[in-house]
Design a protein around this motif. Sequence first.
Motif, PDB file in Angstrom:
ATOM      1  N   GLY A  92      32.337  40.482  41.070  1.00  0.00           N
ATOM      2  CA  GLY A  92      32.044  40.632  42.295  1.00  0.00           C
ATOM      3  C   GLY A  92      33.651  40.682  43.006  1.00  0.00           C
ATOM      4  N   LYS A  93      34.161  39.609  42.814  1.00  0.00           N
ATOM      5  CA  LYS A  93      35.344  39.238  43.566  1.00  0.00           C
ATOM      6  C   LYS A  93      36.510  40.259  43.207  1.00  0.00           C
ATOM      7  CE  LYS A  93      39.114  35.758  43.858  1.00  0.00           C
ATOM      8  NZ  LYS A  93      39.524  34.278  43.450  1.00  0.00           N
ATOM      9  N   LEU A  94      36.566  40.752  41.952  1.00  0.00           N
ATOM     10  CA  LEU A  94      37.173  41.768  41.418  1.00  0.00           C
ATOM     11  C   LEU A  94      37.235  43.020  42.217  1.00  0.00           C
ATOM     12  CD1 LEU A  94      39.776  42.285  39.401  1.00  0.00           C
ATOM     13  CD2 LEU A  94      37.964  42.909  37.582  1.00  0.00           C
ATOM     14  N   ALA A  95      35.666  43.400  42.313  1.00  0.00           N
ATOM     15  CA  ALA A  95      35.313  44.637  43.033  1.00  0.00           C
ATOM     16  C   ALA A  95      35.801  44.803  44.278  1.00  0.00           C
ATOM     17  CB  ALA A  95      33.710  44.919  42.779  1.00  0.00           C
ATOM     18  N   VAL A  96      35.769  43.898  45.232  1.00  0.00           N
ATOM     19  CA  VAL A  96      36.165  43.866  46.429  1.00  0.00           C
ATOM     20  C   VAL A  96      37.595  43.937  46.633  1.00  0.00           C
ATOM     21  CG1 VAL A  96      36.376  42.517  48.577  1.00  0.00           C
ATOM     22  CG2 VAL A  96      34.051  42.668  47.493  1.00  0.00           C
ATOM     23  N   HIS A  97      38.494  42.996  45.900  1.00  0.00           N
ATOM     24  CA  HIS A  97      39.551  43.064  45.960  1.00  0.00           C
ATOM     25  C   HIS A  97      40.428  44.315  45.211  1.00  0.00           C
ATOM     26  CE1 HIS A  97      39.902  38.303  45.742  1.00  0.00           C
ATOM     27  NE2 HIS A  97      39.501  38.872  46.964  1.00  0.00           N
ATOM     28  N   GLY A  98      39.623  44.923  44.398  1.00  0.00           N
ATOM     29  CA  GLY A  98      40.284  46.031  43.505  1.00  0.00           C
ATOM     30  C   GLY A  98      40.214  47.309  44.511  1.00  0.00           C
ATOM     31  N   THR A  99      39.040  47.469  45.574  1.00  0.00           N
ATOM     32  CA  THR A  99      38.905  48.466  46.231  1.00  0.00           C
ATOM     33  C   THR A  99      39.800  48.369  47.585  1.00  0.00           C
ATOM     34  OG1 THR A  99      36.719  48.834  45.348  1.00  0.00           O
ATOM     35  CG2 THR A  99      37.075  49.801  47.657  1.00  0.00           C
ATOM     36  N   VAL A 100      39.722  47.178  47.994  1.00  0.00           N
ATOM     37  CA  VAL A 100      40.656  46.600  49.259  1.00  0.00           C
ATOM     38  C   VAL A 100      42.221  47.235  48.918  1.00  0.00           C
ATOM     39  CG1 VAL A 100      41.537  44.772  50.535  1.00  0.00           C
ATOM     40  CG2 VAL A 100      39.056  44.939  50.084  1.00  0.00           C
ATOM     41  N   ASN A 101      42.415  46.629  47.636  1.00  0.00           N
ATOM     42  CA  ASN A 101      43.860  46.964  47.300  1.00  0.00           C
ATOM     43  C   ASN A 101      44.227  48.549  47.248  1.00  0.00           C
ATOM     44  OD1 ASN A 101      44.211  44.250  47.526  1.00  0.00           O
ATOM     45  ND2 ASN A 101      44.233  43.993  45.309  1.00  0.00           N
ATOM     46  N   ASP A 102      43.281  49.351  46.850  1.00  0.00           N
ATOM     47  CA  ASP A 102      43.259  50.813  46.430  1.00  0.00           C
ATOM     48  C   ASP A 102      43.619  51.429  48.037  1.00  0.00           C
ATOM     49  OD1 ASP A 102      43.371  50.718  43.879  1.00  0.00           O
ATOM     50  OD2 ASP A 102      41.485  51.346  43.762  1.00  0.00           O
ATOM     51  N   LEU A 103      43.014  50.885  49.137  1.00  0.00           N
ATOM     52  CA  LEU A 103      43.126  51.133  50.228  1.00  0.00           C
ATOM     53  C   LEU A 103      44.417  50.971  50.778  1.00  0.00           C
ATOM     54  CD1 LEU A 103      39.674  50.804  51.877  1.00  0.00           C
ATOM     55  CD2 LEU A 103      40.498  52.952  51.145  1.00  0.00           C
ATOM     56  N   ALA A 104      44.801  49.676  50.605  1.00  0.00           N
ATOM     57  CA  ALA A 104      46.058  49.130  51.086  1.00  0.00           C
ATOM     58  C   ALA A 104      47.152  49.588  50.825  1.00  0.00           C
ATOM     59  CB  ALA A 104      46.108  47.284  50.824  1.00  0.00           C
ATOM     60  N   VAL A 105      47.302  49.779  49.572  1.00  0.00           N
ATOM     61  CA  VAL A 105      48.513  50.636  49.120  1.00  0.00           C
ATOM     62  C   VAL A 105      48.896  51.944  49.657  1.00  0.00           C
ATOM     63  CG1 VAL A 105      49.052  49.055  47.025  1.00  0.00           C
ATOM     64  CG2 VAL A 105      47.808  51.163  46.797  1.00  0.00           C
ATOM     65  N   ALA A 106      47.785  52.405  50.120  1.00  0.00           N
ATOM     66  CA  ALA A 106      47.915  53.718  50.994  1.00  0.00           C
ATOM     67  C   ALA A 106      48.396  53.594  52.307  1.00  0.00           C
ATOM     68  CB  ALA A 106      46.647  54.506  51.198  1.00  0.00           C
ATOM     69  N   GLY A 107      48.741  52.084  52.781  1.00  0.00           N
ATOM     70  CA  GLY A 107      48.912  51.652  53.969  1.00  0.00           C
ATOM     71  C   GLY A 107      47.827  51.472  54.954  1.00  0.00           C
ATOM     72  N   ALA A 108      46.764  51.634  54.329  1.00  0.00           N
ATOM     73  CA  ALA A 108      45.512  51.603  55.147  1.00  0.00           C
ATOM     74  C   ALA A 108      45.197  50.169  55.611  1.00  0.00           C
ATOM     75  CB  ALA A 108      44.324  52.478  54.450  1.00  0.00           C
ATOM     76  N   ARG A 109      44.290  49.966  56.707  1.00  0.00           N
ATOM     77  CA  ARG A 109      43.643  49.013  57.034  1.00  0.00           C
ATOM     78  C   ARG A 109      42.282  49.050  56.536  1.00  0.00           C
ATOM     79  NH1 ARG A 109      41.161  47.391  62.795  1.00  0.00           N
ATOM     80  NH2 ARG A 109      39.962  45.538  62.434  1.00  0.00           N
TER      81      ARG A 109
END
Length: 359
Positions: A94-111
């Motif tokens: 569960g933690k991995l799913a949230v962090h993985g998706t947040v990080n895929d957005l983050a490395v686009a420079g996205a909030r």
Amino acid sequence: MAERPRLQRAARDRRRPGKVREPFVSQAHGGGGKAMQDLIDDVILGALDNPGLDVDEDQARLAIADLAAAGDRLAFTTDSYVVRPLFFPGGDIGKLAVHGTVNDLAVAGARPLYLSCALVLEEGLPIGVLRAVLASMGAAAEEAGVRIVTGDTKVVERGAADGMYVTTAGVGVIPRGVSPSARAVRPGDVVIASGTLGDHGAAIVVARGDLKLEAEIQSDSQPLHDLVAALVAAAPVHALRDATRGGVAAVLNEWAMASGVAIHLDAAALPVRPVVRGLCEVLGFDPLHLANEGKLVAAVPEEHAARALAVMRAHPRGRDAAIIGRGREGPPGVVTMSTGFGGERVVALPLGEQLPRIC
């Protein structure tokens, strides 16, 4: 505007008399009836409920004005998580799913702003395990400042899902002027890793217990969007990527091929924990190929590298950041690394998974 979430929650609480009393997930929990409604109301919403999650509808409804206020482009991503085991040192599915998706957005420079969550549950999964995973997911979302606003649940027969699978999708907003790209790496760019490499992959190897290894290794699963925000505010960033499956080697090979440059690494500069390096030596793994779930790689112009490195090291999620290489003229699409004997070797894409089911 604040009244509607309160009304939604009051109505939701009125229709929540049901409790899940069975100890295990059954086919009835995916059948669309009362058992499924009890699972959603008691177990899922009990962990993930927030003002943006309207269980009376089949979709999330997001205000365009709120999105536009944060930037001029949307970032949208999706990923599935099938990690084995479900719980491991430093995290869980569960933690991995949230962090993985947040990080895929983050490395686009996205909030990152909003997530969806789809669960595929295996008949026989202990309800206590599901509660623990969802509680971890809810805590991770709260920590990252994102809302899980829609989702779905399915149940499959015993033996068809290895416990549970999680699929998350995410929406974020990219600020004006931020546009990192795999095609933007240039000769002379400095390559920076945000911290120690291979921690997640090594943690999963030990957690599975197949090889009877004893080592204290924690997964590095963590959200990176605040680190990215600090970095892009401090320096121009040509490329960003979280180094998950395939590790740093996969990221840099993709950049080299997409940008038509060569990238050279300094083996002595790679930040690898001694315990992870020792594990790799025993098993014949390459730390550059091991997965990370809380580390990124950035390519920045040389004149901004010192500033970028200082900003990353000043952030709690980048304190072990290090310059590991540079873009250079040379055979396009080739990644090389210095050796301890004064030579170079090619750092190729991994041929396949060194370790399957790591995320």
